[in-house]
Design an enzyme around this catalytic site. Structure first.
Site, PDB file in Angstrom:
ATOM      1  N   GLN A 197     102.511  -7.026 -52.210  1.00 18.49           N
ATOM      2  CA  GLN A 197     103.111  -7.045 -53.538  1.00 18.49           C
ATOM      3  C   GLN A 197     102.412  -8.160 -54.437  1.00 18.49           C
ATOM      4  OE1 GLN A 197     105.160  -7.616 -50.202  1.00 18.49           O
ATOM      5  NE2 GLN A 197     104.866  -5.399 -50.099  1.00 18.49           N
TER       6      GLN A 197
ATOM      7  N   GLY B 247     100.691  -0.647 -49.385  1.00 17.60           N
ATOM      8  CA  GLY B 247      99.971   0.304 -49.148  1.00 17.60           C
ATOM      9  C   GLY B 247      98.632  -0.347 -49.768  1.00 17.60           C
ATOM     10  N   HIS B 248      97.786  -0.699 -48.869  1.00 19.89           N
ATOM     11  CA  HIS B 248      96.372  -1.213 -49.232  1.00 19.89           C
ATOM     12  C   HIS B 248      95.427  -0.292 -48.973  1.00 19.89           C
ATOM     13  CE1 HIS B 248      98.336  -5.434 -49.136  1.00 19.89           C
ATOM     14  NE2 HIS B 248      98.839  -4.754 -49.865  1.00 19.89           N
ATOM     15  N   THR B 249      94.609   0.170 -49.901  1.00 14.58           N
ATOM     16  CA  THR B 249      93.529   1.196 -49.913  1.00 14.58           C
ATOM     17  C   THR B 249      92.238   0.605 -49.791  1.00 14.58           C
ATOM     18  OG1 THR B 249      94.960   2.643 -51.489  1.00 14.58           O
ATOM     19  CG2 THR B 249      92.744   3.356 -50.803  1.00 14.58           C
TER      20      THR B 249
ATOM     21  N   LYS C 196      94.274  -4.981 -54.111  1.00 15.78           N
ATOM     22  CA  LYS C 196      94.038  -6.249 -53.055  1.00 15.78           C
ATOM     23  C   LYS C 196      93.596  -5.822 -52.001  1.00 15.78           C
ATOM     24  CE  LYS C 196      98.714  -6.621 -53.060  1.00 15.78           C
ATOM     25  NZ  LYS C 196      98.919  -5.743 -54.160  1.00 15.78           N
TER      26      LYS C 196
ATOM     27  N   GLY D  72     104.266   7.479 -52.505  1.00 15.33           N
ATOM     28  CA  GLY D  72     103.744   8.859 -53.114  1.00 15.33           C
ATOM     29  C   GLY D  72     104.392   8.732 -54.704  1.00 15.33           C
TER      30      GLY D  72
ATOM     31  N   THR E  94     110.869  -7.892 -54.289  1.00 19.82           N
ATOM     32  CA  THR E  94     110.857  -7.600 -52.943  1.00 19.82           C
ATOM     33  C   THR E  94     111.525  -8.912 -52.497  1.00 19.82           C
ATOM     34  OG1 THR E  94     109.625  -6.876 -51.140  1.00 19.82           O
ATOM     35  CG2 THR E  94     108.576  -8.562 -52.470  1.00 19.82           C
TER      36      THR E  94
ATOM     37  N   ASP F 215      99.727  -3.186 -56.160  1.00 22.06           N
ATOM     38  CA  ASP F 215      98.822  -2.312 -56.193  1.00 22.06           C
ATOM     39  C   ASP F 215      97.543  -2.381 -57.182  1.00 22.06           C
ATOM     40  OD1 ASP F 215     100.286  -0.930 -54.637  1.00 22.06           O
ATOM     41  OD2 ASP F 215     101.658  -0.099 -56.423  1.00 22.06           O
TER      42      ASP F 215
ATOM     43  N   ILE G  65      88.750  -1.518 -64.378  1.00 23.25           N
ATOM     44  CA  ILE G  65      88.260  -1.549 -65.792  1.00 23.25           C
ATOM     45  C   ILE G  65      87.646  -0.082 -65.983  1.00 23.25           C
ATOM     46  CG2 ILE G  65      86.074  -2.769 -65.335  1.00 23.25           C
ATOM     47  CD1 ILE G  65      87.342  -4.161 -68.215  1.00 23.25           C
TER      48      ILE G  65
ATOM     49  N   ARG H 286     119.839 -15.618 -39.872  1.00 23.46           N
ATOM     50  CA  ARG H 286     119.727 -15.885 -38.559  1.00 23.46           C
ATOM     51  C   ARG H 286     120.171 -14.903 -37.240  1.00 23.46           C
ATOM     52  NH1 ARG H 286     121.899 -21.423 -40.047  1.00 23.46           N
ATOM     53  NH2 ARG H 286     122.825 -19.879 -41.551  1.00 23.46           N
TER      54      ARG H 286
ATOM     55  N   GLY I 210      85.207   0.569 -59.610  1.00 19.82           N
ATOM     56  CA  GLY I 210      85.617   1.995 -58.774  1.00 19.82           C
ATOM     57  C   GLY I 210      85.970   1.728 -57.362  1.00 19.82           C
TER      58      GLY I 210
ATOM     59  N   THR J  67     111.188   0.478 -51.389  1.00 24.38           N
ATOM     60  CA  THR J  67     110.375   1.435 -50.498  1.00 24.38           C
ATOM     61  C   THR J  67     111.165   2.080 -49.697  1.00 24.38           C
ATOM     62  OG1 THR J  67     109.636  -0.182 -49.196  1.00 24.38           O
ATOM     63  CG2 THR J  67     108.168   0.253 -51.368  1.00 24.38           C
TER      64      THR J  67
HETATM   65  P1  GDP Z   1      96.979  -2.687 -53.392  1.00 27.83           P
HETATM   66  O1  GDP Z   1      98.075  -2.559 -52.938  1.00 27.83           O
HETATM   67  O2  GDP Z   1      96.793  -3.978 -54.265  1.00 27.83           O
HETATM   68  O3  GDP Z   1      95.931  -3.018 -52.027  1.00 27.83           O
HETATM   69  O4  GDP Z   1      96.175  -1.666 -54.329  1.00 27.83           O
HETATM   70  P2  GDP Z   1      96.449  -0.097 -53.836  1.00 27.83           P
HETATM   71  O5  GDP Z   1      95.610   0.363 -52.720  1.00 27.83           O
HETATM   72  O6  GDP Z   1      97.831   0.401 -53.753  1.00 27.83           O
HETATM   73  O7  GDP Z   1      95.956   0.835 -55.143  1.00 27.83           O
HETATM   74  C1  GDP Z   1      94.988   0.783 -55.816  1.00 27.83           C
HETATM   75  C2  GDP Z   1      94.045   1.814 -55.915  1.00 27.83           C
HETATM   76  O8  GDP Z   1      93.127   1.862 -56.915  1.00 27.83           O
HETATM   77  C3  GDP Z   1      93.654   2.502 -54.732  1.00 27.83           C
HETATM   78  O9  GDP Z   1      93.524   3.933 -54.854  1.00 27.83           O
HETATM   79  C4  GDP Z   1      92.247   1.845 -54.811  1.00 27.83           C
HETATM   80  O10 GDP Z   1      91.243   2.892 -53.941  1.00 27.83           O
HETATM   81  C5  GDP Z   1      92.059   1.974 -56.156  1.00 27.83           C
HETATM   82  N1  GDP Z   1      90.896   1.053 -56.749  1.00 27.83           N
HETATM   83  C6  GDP Z   1      90.805  -0.210 -56.406  1.00 27.83           C
HETATM   84  N2  GDP Z   1      89.791  -0.575 -57.222  1.00 27.83           N
HETATM   85  C7  GDP Z   1      89.406   0.071 -57.981  1.00 27.83           C
HETATM   86  C8  GDP Z   1      88.643   0.175 -59.153  1.00 27.83           C
HETATM   87  O11 GDP Z   1      87.981  -1.001 -59.292  1.00 27.83           O
HETATM   88  N3  GDP Z   1      88.634   1.338 -59.926  1.00 27.83           N
HETATM   89  C9  GDP Z   1      89.013   2.520 -59.384  1.00 27.83           C
HETATM   90  N4  GDP Z   1      88.866   3.671 -60.408  1.00 27.83           N
HETATM   91  N5  GDP Z   1      90.132   2.663 -58.441  1.00 27.83           N
HETATM   92  C10 GDP Z   1      90.136   1.343 -57.837  1.00 27.83           C
HETATM   93  P1  IMO Z   2     101.233  -3.641 -52.350  1.00 27.87           P
HETATM   94  O1  IMO Z   2     101.008  -4.492 -51.254  1.00 27.87           O
HETATM   95  C1  IMO Z   2     103.868  -1.956 -55.323  1.00 27.87           C
HETATM   96  C2  IMO Z   2     108.283  -2.723 -55.102  1.00 27.87           C
HETATM   97  C3  IMO Z   2     109.244  -1.465 -54.606  1.00 27.87           C
HETATM   98  C4  IMO Z   2     110.302  -1.913 -55.467  1.00 27.87           C
HETATM   99  C5  IMO Z   2     110.514  -3.423 -55.122  1.00 27.87           C
HETATM  100  C6  IMO Z   2     111.355  -3.741 -53.787  1.00 27.87           C
HETATM  101  O2  IMO Z   2     100.778  -2.255 -51.957  1.00 27.87           O
HETATM  102  O3  IMO Z   2     100.855  -4.098 -53.987  1.00 27.87           O
HETATM  103  P2  IMO Z   2     110.834  -3.513 -51.126  1.00 27.87           P
HETATM  104  O4  IMO Z   2     110.754  -2.172 -50.419  1.00 27.87           O
HETATM  105  O5  IMO Z   2     109.914  -4.463 -51.143  1.00 27.87           O
HETATM  106  O6  IMO Z   2     112.329  -4.001 -51.104  1.00 27.87           O
HETATM  107  O7  IMO Z   2     110.932  -2.926 -52.911  1.00 27.87           O
HETATM  108  O8  IMO Z   2     109.132  -3.816 -54.609  1.00 27.87           O
HETATM  109  N1  IMO Z   2     107.120  -2.998 -53.862  1.00 27.87           N
HETATM  110  C7  IMO Z   2     105.647  -2.506 -54.707  1.00 27.87           C
HETATM  111  N2  IMO Z   2     105.195  -2.079 -55.623  1.00 27.87           N
HETATM  112  N3  IMO Z   2     103.048  -2.452 -54.539  1.00 27.87           N
HETATM  113  C8  IMO Z   2     103.771  -2.840 -53.328  1.00 27.87           C
HETATM  114  O9  IMO Z   2     102.974  -3.315 -52.331  1.00 27.87           O
HETATM  115  C9  IMO Z   2     105.152  -3.088 -53.170  1.00 27.87           C
HETATM  116  N4  IMO Z   2     106.034  -3.364 -52.434  1.00 27.87           N
HETATM  117  C10 IMO Z   2     107.290  -3.356 -52.671  1.00 27.87           C
HETATM  118  O10 IMO Z   2     108.599  -0.226 -55.264  1.00 27.87           O
HETATM  119  O11 IMO Z   2     110.255  -1.492 -56.837  1.00 27.87           O
HETATM  120 MG    MG Z   3      99.453  -0.634 -52.755  1.00 33.17          MG
END
Ligand code: GDP
Ligand code: IMO
Ligand code: MG
Length: 428
Positions: free
Chosen positions: A223, A40-42, A16, A301, A238, A13, A331, A142, A414, A128
């Site tokens: 991850q 979960g990639h936003t 990425k 969530g 994971t 999170d 930042i 396998r 942002g 998850t």
């Molecule tokens: P990922 O799993 O690495 O793709 O990250 P997530 O999408 O799970 O979580 C990153 C969250 O931070 C998302 O809600 C993004 O929209 C938000 N985000 C990403 N870069 C920035 C930033 O520079 N500033 C702020 N305030 N939010 C950001």
């Molecule tokens: P992104 O790509 C944050 C965490 C889970 C749990 C552990 C194992 O959005 O950064 P799993 O379901 O993979 O067996 O869970 O890894 N986890 C993550 N935490 N971001 C993720 O993906 C994650 N994918 C798995 O919360 O602690």
């Molecule tokens: Mg994520």
């Protein structure tokens, strides 16, 4: 040589998805190489948010062919749902391909993930519950089923019959739960075959041909380093390798193609699920990071655990991934704080240490050693040039660069695609 890699350096999170989307407009291919819909990639474009779980985060850029690679585990029902949502929003997925080697997450994997977590009780991993661990376990024992098997449906059915016997035995005898019905599964997967068949390709050939033609290929990690099956805080990890090393096996490419290895660093730390977190703030500061940073899981969530930046963790990610560049995200969230601590080492049984021990019992004895930075207390989200950043913010950034000995090439201020300060262009 034209391979780019984006990986997480902390516990996931980091942002990425946003960074992959930013770079995707200049790429010919975007490839997910591991993980599944635990990710979960936003991506935010002009204020509109899209959360991607299985589709590569380049999917919103129509120029890049997006590949779900061989190392990914695919829940086809989640994938079909994601595709449907994009289509409802007027987007096409003509540029999506799925590797024939990727493993299928089966309904019994999801059930077994839930049951194992339940039986671990207080020692649960906090997964998850998407069936990730059980699916990768079957791959390595396998008895997995792969996306390409769907094309040979009689073969798929034969394999499913064998595997289901083993799975149902565990589900009924160990966990005392209802077995899965073979015919029902066959019917569901016949539908999946019908929907996905035209997208199934030999992704490794495709990617290697592209690399040989000097096309730009971006490998998108899910991850992060601390969730890596080998180098993370085992067992609170994971079941895949989210590192640059994972690209080699997860996409079937030679390491000599990996030119830019970009680590995404969030300016503070978050973690979802259980496991050690030395700089965690179970106090008002942690709550403030969560609220200002919107730190709630993009997949489940769940509120994310929040704390200060841990540079020991980030430096380990630099080493293991061989990072050439850092992208620093969020930042802007730190603008609220008067003082910003950064963890620069650990106190461990009366000694100072600068690396992570292998066992959880040792990790639980680590105390953070902090260096304190003065805050800047102003909104930086509209700033687009490094020089305009407040002095204290620059001091924070420059310390990270110095500690990690890795250049910071992009500073994200942002969530939107446009909220960036570029200090070194990542793509020529
Ligand atoms: P990922 O799993 O690495 O793709 O990250 P997530 O999408 O799970 O979580 C990153 C969250 O931070 C998302 O809600 C993004 O929209 C938000 N985000 C990403 N870069 C920035 C930033 O520079 N500033 C702020 N305030 N939010 C950001
Ligand atoms: P992104 O790509 C944050 C965490 C889970 C749990 C552990 C194992 O959005 O950064 P799993 O379901 O993979 O067996 O869970 O890894 N986890 C993550 N935490 N971001 C993720 O993906 C994650 N994918 C798995 O919360 O602690
Ligand atoms: Mg994520």
């Amino acid at each position: 040589m034209s391979g780019f890699v984006v990986v997480g350096t902390q516990w996931g999170d980091e942002g990425k998805g946003k960074i992959v989307d930013v770079l995707a407009s200049k790429m010919d291919y975007v490839v997910r190489f591991q993980g599944g819909n635990n990710a979960g990639h936003t991506v935010v474009v002009n204020g509109k948010k899209t959360i991607l779980h299985l589709l590569p985060s380049g999917i919103l850029s129509k120029n890049a062919i997006c590949i779900i690679g061989p190392g990914v585990v695919v829940d086809p029902f989640v994938l079909l749902d994601e595709i449907r949502l994009l289509k409802e929003n007027g987007m096409t997925i003509d540029h999506l391909r799925i590797s024939d080697r990727a493993h299928l997450i089966m309904p019994y994997h999801i059930k077994l993930d839930e049951l194992q977590e339940k039986s671990l009780a207080a020692n649960k991993i906090g997964t998850t519950k998407r069936g990730i661990g059980p699916c990768y376990a079957d791959k390595y024992t396998r008895i997995g089923l792969r996306v390409g098997d769907l094309k040979e449906f009689d073969y798929f059915k034969e394999r499913l019959a064998q595997v289901l016997k083993i799975k149902n035995e565990i589900i009924t005898k160990v966990y005392n739960e209802k077995p899965f019905d073979f015919d029902e599964l066959v019917e569901k997967f016949a539908y999946v075959k019908n929907q996905l068949e035209l997208m199934i390709v030999n992704a490794t050939d495709m990617i290697n041909i592209a690399l040989a033609e000097k096309k730009d290929v971006l490998f998108e990690g899910a991850q992060a380093n601390m969730l890596d099956i080998d180098y993370g805080s085992y067992p609170y990890v994971t079941s895949s390798s989210p590192t640059s090393g994972g690209v080699v096996s997860g996409a079937g490419v030679s390491p000599r193609f990996l030119k830019n290895i970009i680590g995404v660093v969030k300016a503070y730390s978050t973690r979802v699920g259980e496991g050690p977190f030395v700089s965690e703030q179970l106090n008002e500061d942690g709550d403030m990071l969560r609220e200002v940073g919107g730190e709630y899981g993009a997949t489940t969530g769940r509120p994310r655990r929040c704390g200060w930046l841990d540079l020991v963790v980030v430096k380990q990610a630099c080493m293991i991934n061989g990072l050439t560049d850092i992208v620093l995200t969020k930042i802007d969230v730190l603008s609220k704080f008067d003082k910003i601590p950064v963890c620069v080492g650990y106190e461990f049984d009366g000694k100072e240490i600068y690396s992570l021990p292998s066992t959880i019992s040792e990790c639980n004895r680590l105390k953070p050693i902090y260096k304190y930075f003065d805050g800047w207390k102003e909104d930086i989200s509209r700033i687009r040039s490094y020089d305009e950043l407040p002095l204290n913010c620059k001091k924070y950034i420059e310390f990270i660069e110095k500690y990690t000995n890795t250049r910071i090439s992009l500073i994200s201020v942002g969530p939107d695609r446009e909220n960036n300060i570029i200090t070194h262009p990542l793509v020529a």
